[in-house]
Design a protein around this motif. Structure first.
Motif, PDB file in Angstrom:
ATOM      1  N   ARG A  76       0.847  -1.182   0.000  1.00  0.00           N
ATOM      2  CA  ARG A  76       0.000   0.000   0.000  1.00  0.00           C
ATOM      3  C   ARG A  76       0.890   1.241   0.000  1.00  0.00           C
ATOM      4  N   SER A  77       0.454   2.230  -0.729  1.00  0.00           N
ATOM      5  CA  SER A  77       1.178   3.487  -0.774  1.00  0.00           C
ATOM      6  C   SER A  77       1.158   4.158   0.594  1.00  0.00           C
ATOM      7  N   PRO A  78       2.224   4.870   0.967  1.00  0.00           N
ATOM      8  CA  PRO A  78       2.179   5.673   2.196  1.00  0.00           C
ATOM      9  C   PRO A  78       1.059   6.706   2.156  1.00  0.00           C
ATOM     10  N   LEU A  79       0.573   7.008   0.954  1.00  0.00           N
ATOM     11  CA  LEU A  79      -0.507   7.991   0.805  1.00  0.00           C
ATOM     12  C   LEU A  79      -1.891   7.357   0.875  1.00  0.00           C
ATOM     13  N   HIS A  96      -8.859   8.162   0.884  1.00  0.00           N
ATOM     14  CA  HIS A  96     -10.117   7.689   1.479  1.00  0.00           C
ATOM     15  C   HIS A  96     -11.302   8.078   0.598  1.00  0.00           C
ATOM     16  N   GLY A  97     -12.133   7.102   0.289  1.00  0.00           N
ATOM     17  CA  GLY A  97     -13.314   7.360  -0.530  1.00  0.00           C
ATOM     18  C   GLY A  97     -13.075   7.238  -2.022  1.00  0.00           C
ATOM     19  N   ALA A  98     -11.818   7.088  -2.421  1.00  0.00           N
ATOM     20  CA  ALA A  98     -11.513   6.961  -3.858  1.00  0.00           C
ATOM     21  C   ALA A  98     -11.805   5.538  -4.335  1.00  0.00           C
ATOM     22  N   LEU A 131      -2.362  15.307 -10.360  1.00  0.00           N
ATOM     23  CA  LEU A 131      -1.323  14.616  -9.586  1.00  0.00           C
ATOM     24  C   LEU A 131      -1.788  13.187  -9.319  1.00  0.00           C
ATOM     25  N   ILE A 132      -0.982  12.213  -9.739  1.00  0.00           N
ATOM     26  CA  ILE A 132      -1.322  10.806  -9.619  1.00  0.00           C
ATOM     27  C   ILE A 132      -0.298  10.103  -8.731  1.00  0.00           C
ATOM     28  N   ASP A 133      -0.783   9.281  -7.825  1.00  0.00           N
ATOM     29  CA  ASP A 133       0.083   8.475  -6.967  1.00  0.00           C
ATOM     30  C   ASP A 133       0.326   7.130  -7.652  1.00  0.00           C
ATOM     31  N   LEU A 134       1.553   6.912  -8.115  1.00  0.00           N
ATOM     32  CA  LEU A 134       1.929   5.658  -8.782  1.00  0.00           C
ATOM     33  C   LEU A 134       2.846   4.797  -7.919  1.00  0.00           C
TER      34      LEU A 134
END
Length: 226
Positions: free
Chosen positions: A10-13, A18-20, A48-51
């Motif tokens: 899991r990403s640290p982010l 939440h809710g996505a 901005l995308i978390d990859l």
């Protein structure tokens, strides 16, 4: 009871998402989308995308280039350059003998993950540099990316000074960051890699810098072909 279907990574982010809507990718999950808003519009303007859960790995050594060529990768001809591969993955050359491989959403990063799994220590000077646990990976997209980064970084990242295929190893918002100008055709985007422990801070700093341009987080569904 252990949930066997739970993601291994899991990403640290993750708490920020939440809710996505989440989508399984490789060993983990990526945000598919946040809202019913026009995320494609955000993508082209300022997204901005978390990859972080997409595979990435490094190789270093005098024999690293030959190893990667044998494995079918096209390599940049000089340090601080990057090449996008036919499958959508990227190879960034960080020095004369060090390469960073970034996975493609098209195969969920499987090709790059396989390169890490299949590496074996041998007589040649080709050393594995695991990057999954050391670096987080964000993608900044849209027409305002150079202006956003100008608030955080002293390097000139305008297209005329930092064209496609450029790589900068520098400081942004007072942390070490690798910036790779590579991504989908016709979409301005920077691949941003930073220390995994600093990504929560860096996420907030980027969103603050993006605010002037109406920037927001975006999910990977916005990248899908129309």
């Amino acid at each position: 009871m252990q949930n066997l279907n739970a993601p291994q990574e899991r990403s640290p982010l993750y708490p920020r998402h939440h809710g996505a809507r989440l989508a399984p990718v490789g060993r983990g999950e990526l945000v598919a989308g946040y809202t019913e808003a026009d995320e494609r519009g955000l993508l082209s303007r300022c997204g901005l995308i978390d990859l972080t859960c997409l595979a990435r790995v490094g190789f270093r050594g005098a024999a690293a280039a030959e190893h990667l060529k044998i494995r079918g990768f096209l390599l940049p001809d000089a340090p601080n350059r990057a090449l996008t591969q036919a499958d959508g993955s990227h190879v960034a050359r960080l020095s004369q003998t060090e390469y960073l491989l970034l996975g493609s959403l098209a195969d969920g990063g499987e090709r790059i993950a396989g390169e890490e799994r299949g590496w074996q220590f041998g007589a040649s000077a080709n050393y594995l540099l695991p990057r999954q646990d050391s670096h987080a990976w964000l993608m900044l997209t849209g027409e305002w990316i150079s202006q956003v980064m100008a608030k955080l970084c002293a390097v000139d990242l305008r297209p005329e000074a930092f064209p496609r295929g450029s790589v900068a190893q520098t400081s942004a918002a007072r942390i070490n960051v690798i910036i790779v100008n590579a991504g989908p055709a016709e979409l301005p985007c920077f691949q941003l890699l930073c220390d995994r422990a600093s990504v929560d801070y860096f996420w907030d700093v980027l969103l603050d810098a993006m605010g002037e341009f109406g920037g927001q987080p975006v999910g990977i569904d916005a990248l899908a072909p129309r």
